[in-house]
Design a protein around this motif. Structure first.
Motif, mmCIF file in Angstrom:
data_model
loop_
_atom_site.group_PDB
_atom_site.id
_atom_site.type_symbol
_atom_site.label_atom_id
_atom_site.label_comp_id
_atom_site.label_asym_id
_atom_site.label_seq_id
_atom_site.Cartn_x
_atom_site.Cartn_y
_atom_site.Cartn_z
ATOM 1 N N THR A 1 -2.021 -14.898 -3.456
ATOM 2 C CA THR A 1 -2.468 -15.542 -4.694
ATOM 3 C C THR A 1 -1.368 -15.632 -5.741
ATOM 4 O O THR A 1 -1.600 -16.173 -6.831
ATOM 5 C CB THR A 1 -3.649 -14.756 -5.293
ATOM 6 O OG1 THR A 1 -3.219 -13.411 -5.567
ATOM 7 C CG2 THR A 1 -4.822 -14.715 -4.328
ATOM 8 N N SER B 1 -0.197 -13.344 -7.575
ATOM 9 C CA SER B 1 -0.681 -12.683 -8.794
ATOM 10 C C SER B 1 -0.471 -11.181 -8.687
ATOM 11 O O SER B 1 -0.245 -10.637 -7.599
ATOM 12 C CB SER B 1 -2.163 -12.981 -9.006
ATOM 13 O OG SER B 1 -2.932 -12.479 -7.927
ATOM 14 N N TYR B 2 -0.542 -10.496 -9.825
ATOM 15 C CA TYR B 2 -0.354 -9.055 -9.898
ATOM 16 C C TYR B 2 -1.667 -8.381 -10.274
ATOM 17 O O TYR B 2 -2.452 -8.915 -11.071
ATOM 18 C CB TYR B 2 0.694 -8.699 -10.949
ATOM 19 C CG TYR B 2 2.103 -9.113 -10.596
ATOM 20 C CD1 TYR B 2 2.964 -8.219 -9.977
ATOM 21 C CD2 TYR B 2 2.571 -10.391 -10.892
ATOM 22 C CE1 TYR B 2 4.271 -8.589 -9.660
ATOM 23 C CE2 TYR B 2 3.868 -10.769 -10.574
ATOM 24 C CZ TYR B 2 4.714 -9.866 -9.966
ATOM 25 O OH TYR B 2 5.995 -10.225 -9.646
ATOM 26 N N THR B 3 -1.865 -7.188 -9.723
ATOM 27 C CA THR B 3 -3.019 -6.362 -10.071
ATOM 28 C C THR B 3 -2.533 -4.954 -10.388
ATOM 29 O O THR B 3 -1.741 -4.383 -9.619
ATOM 30 C CB THR B 3 -4.038 -6.292 -8.919
ATOM 31 O OG1 THR B 3 -4.448 -7.616 -8.577
ATOM 32 C CG2 THR B 3 -5.257 -5.465 -9.321
ATOM 33 N N TYR C 1 1.761 -6.774 -6.246
ATOM 34 C CA TYR C 1 1.858 -8.232 -6.102
ATOM 35 C C TYR C 1 1.107 -8.676 -4.856
ATOM 36 O O TYR C 1 1.255 -8.097 -3.776
ATOM 37 C CB TYR C 1 3.323 -8.653 -5.999
ATOM 38 C CG TYR C 1 3.521 -10.154 -5.909
ATOM 39 C CD1 TYR C 1 3.367 -10.953 -7.032
ATOM 40 C CD2 TYR C 1 3.860 -10.760 -4.698
ATOM 41 C CE1 TYR C 1 3.546 -12.337 -6.957
ATOM 42 C CE2 TYR C 1 4.044 -12.138 -4.614
ATOM 43 C CZ TYR C 1 3.880 -12.917 -5.742
ATOM 44 O OH TYR C 1 4.051 -14.280 -5.672
#
Length: 480
Positions: free
Chosen positions: A418, A420-422, A414
């Motif tokens: 942003t 967001s997850y990668t 996480y």
């Protein structure tokens, strides 16, 4: 009377014999010349060398196409080290824009816990860390003692000689790359330069393989038709080191360097060791067991160094370090923070030698958050990646492996910036109670580079059970 005269003649003949004995005494003088191996007495040349201060001094020779080597060749030097606690570049053709064409390094240690033995090699392209050949001596020189180091390419063989002893032979198939970079004595001219600490007496570059087996090295190099460059360092004054080969490859003295009245002439060369160790053990580039070297790291957020808390009431159990008392952990007394990217970074850059194999290994106990099943980015594992950072560039992830395959896998990292997850591949999962596993990463592509090592832990904002993250111990980097 005539008979008496004949007797006198016989006496004269005897005197002639005595004169012959005087000639034998002259032969004794020849023995003295043999003892004067350094040739200082024979040539009348002064006994001198250059002394480099280990922090700013070096000699720079402007590029010439003669200095781009191919086919068979030899590079060699006589040096005396007065220090060895940082890289000890003796000779290196190349600066900051490409890999060095060829090089010789003396013995050195770093962090007081690992040894680099003298070595030499070359790169056969200017762009890849993998495109190199090198050979390493088995011997470790003493401080304040002269030694001879030679690297010889002959056909498909690359040989390194220490004080005339053949100490390693490698099979090679390429020639050194060609560049327009200058040649340097006593310095590695890169983004993080290093400097030779000691004296250099003789350097010679030749277009022939001068040695194929153990030999007794000359104390004063001489020039011949195969000599590309020869620097005797006998000038005693000025800022120019003259090339004696006739090719006008003169060098310029820069920084902390001076002429001194000291040379290898008065040094007794030991007999070459007929059986040096052909396979030296890997040596340690970096080691931290977190007992004595806690200053090696810069820690953010929950990362800390200390003793595991045996009273921690979580579902996991870790009450001890792998060795000693201390570990580096994401939290020693409770669950790690949510919604964080937490870094543990080596406080000082690590400079790697030009080595064939460089390996990172560490021991770790792992207990990362696991909220649900794979496939949902908001409820899978938190986890840790291992990265390296070169200069001001962005960190690059390393491929980490483990004998415990259940602790390596994908997780959703996480990014709070942003939201967001990668998907990442790294260290995550659950270790058995009080059980450490060994993790490794191949760093060979970083040969000759200077980097910082980064342990990065990523946690998401999802509420979780009591999870401690990762406890790390015995971080070690070896080279061979």
């Amino acid at each position: 009377t005539g008979n008496t005269g004949n007797t006198g003649n016989t006496g004269n003949t005897g005197n002639t014999g005595n004169t012959g004995n005087t000639g034998n005494t002259g032969n004794t003088g020849d023995t003295g010349n043999t003892g004067d191996t350094g040739n200082t007495g024979d040539t009348g040349d002064p006994c001198g060398s250059i002394k480099l201060n280990g922090t700013t001094g070096y000699v720079e020779v402007a590029h010439n196409t003669l200095l781009n080597l191919s086919g068979n060749w030899t590079i060699e030097a006589w040096v005396k080290q007065t220090g060895n606690t940082s890289q000890q570049p003796i000779m290196r053709k190349g600066s900051t824009t490409t890999h060095p064409v060829y090089y010789l390094y003396g013995h050195y240690t770093e962090f007081f816990i690992y040894d680099y033995k003298p070595y030499g090699g070359y790169y056969f392209t200017a762009s890849s860390n993998e495109d190199r050949e090198f050979a390493t001596a088995a011997s470790i020189p003493k401080l304040d003692e002269w030694y001879h180091l030679a690297l010889v390419k002959s056909g498909t063989n690359l040989r390194v000689f220490y004080n005339g002893a053949l100490e390693e032979t490698k099979t090679v198939s390429n020639n050194p790359s060609t560049t327009t970079e200058n040649l340097f004595f006593g310095s590695r001219r890169s983004g993080t330069p290093s400097y030779f600490d000691g004296l250099i007496d003789e350097i010679r570059i030749s277009s022939v393989a001068r040695y194929s087996s153990s030999f007794t090295p000359q104390k004063r190099f001489t020039t011949d038709s195969d000599t590309i460059g020869l620097w005797n360092f006998e000038e005693t004054t000025g800022t120019t080191a003259y090339d004696s080969s006739g090719n006008n490859l003169n060098g310029t003295l820069v920084g902390g360097i001076e002429w001194v009245n000291d040379c290898v002439d008065n040094y007794t060369i030991p007999d070459p060791d007929p059986d040096p160790d052909p396979d030296p053990e890997p040596y340690i580039v970096f080691f931290d067991d977190f007992e004595s070297y806690a200053y090696n790291w810069t820690l953010t957020d929950d990362w800390e160094i200390g003793e595991p808390d045996s009273s921690y009431p979580g579902t996991c159990e870790i009450t001890q370090a792998f060795s000693g008392n201390n570990v580096m952990a994401t939290n020693l007394t409770g669950s790690y923070l949510e919604t964080k990217i937490m870094d543990a970074v080596t406080a000082s850059p690590l400079t790697f030698p030009d080595s064939e194999k460089i390996t990172l290994e560490f021991m770790a106990y792992v207990w990362t958050d696991y909220e649900g099943s794979p496939g949902s980015v908001t409820d899978w594992y938190d986890g840790m990646t291992v990265l390296y950072q070169e200069g001001g560039n962005n960190p690059v992830e390393l491929v980490v492996t483990s004998g415990n395959a259940s602790l390596i896998g994908t997780f959703e990292a996480y990014n709070p910036a942003t939201s967001s997850y990668t998907t990442k591949t790294g260290v995550r999962g659950h270790s058995a109670d009080n059980t450490y596993s060994r993790f490794t990463a191949n760093l060979s592509h970083l040969s000759g580079k200077t980097i910082n090592l980064v342990f990065r832990y990523a946690s998401d904002p999802i509420t979780r059970d009591t999870d401690i993250g990762v406890y790390i111990d015995d971080v070690k980097i070896t080279a061979e």
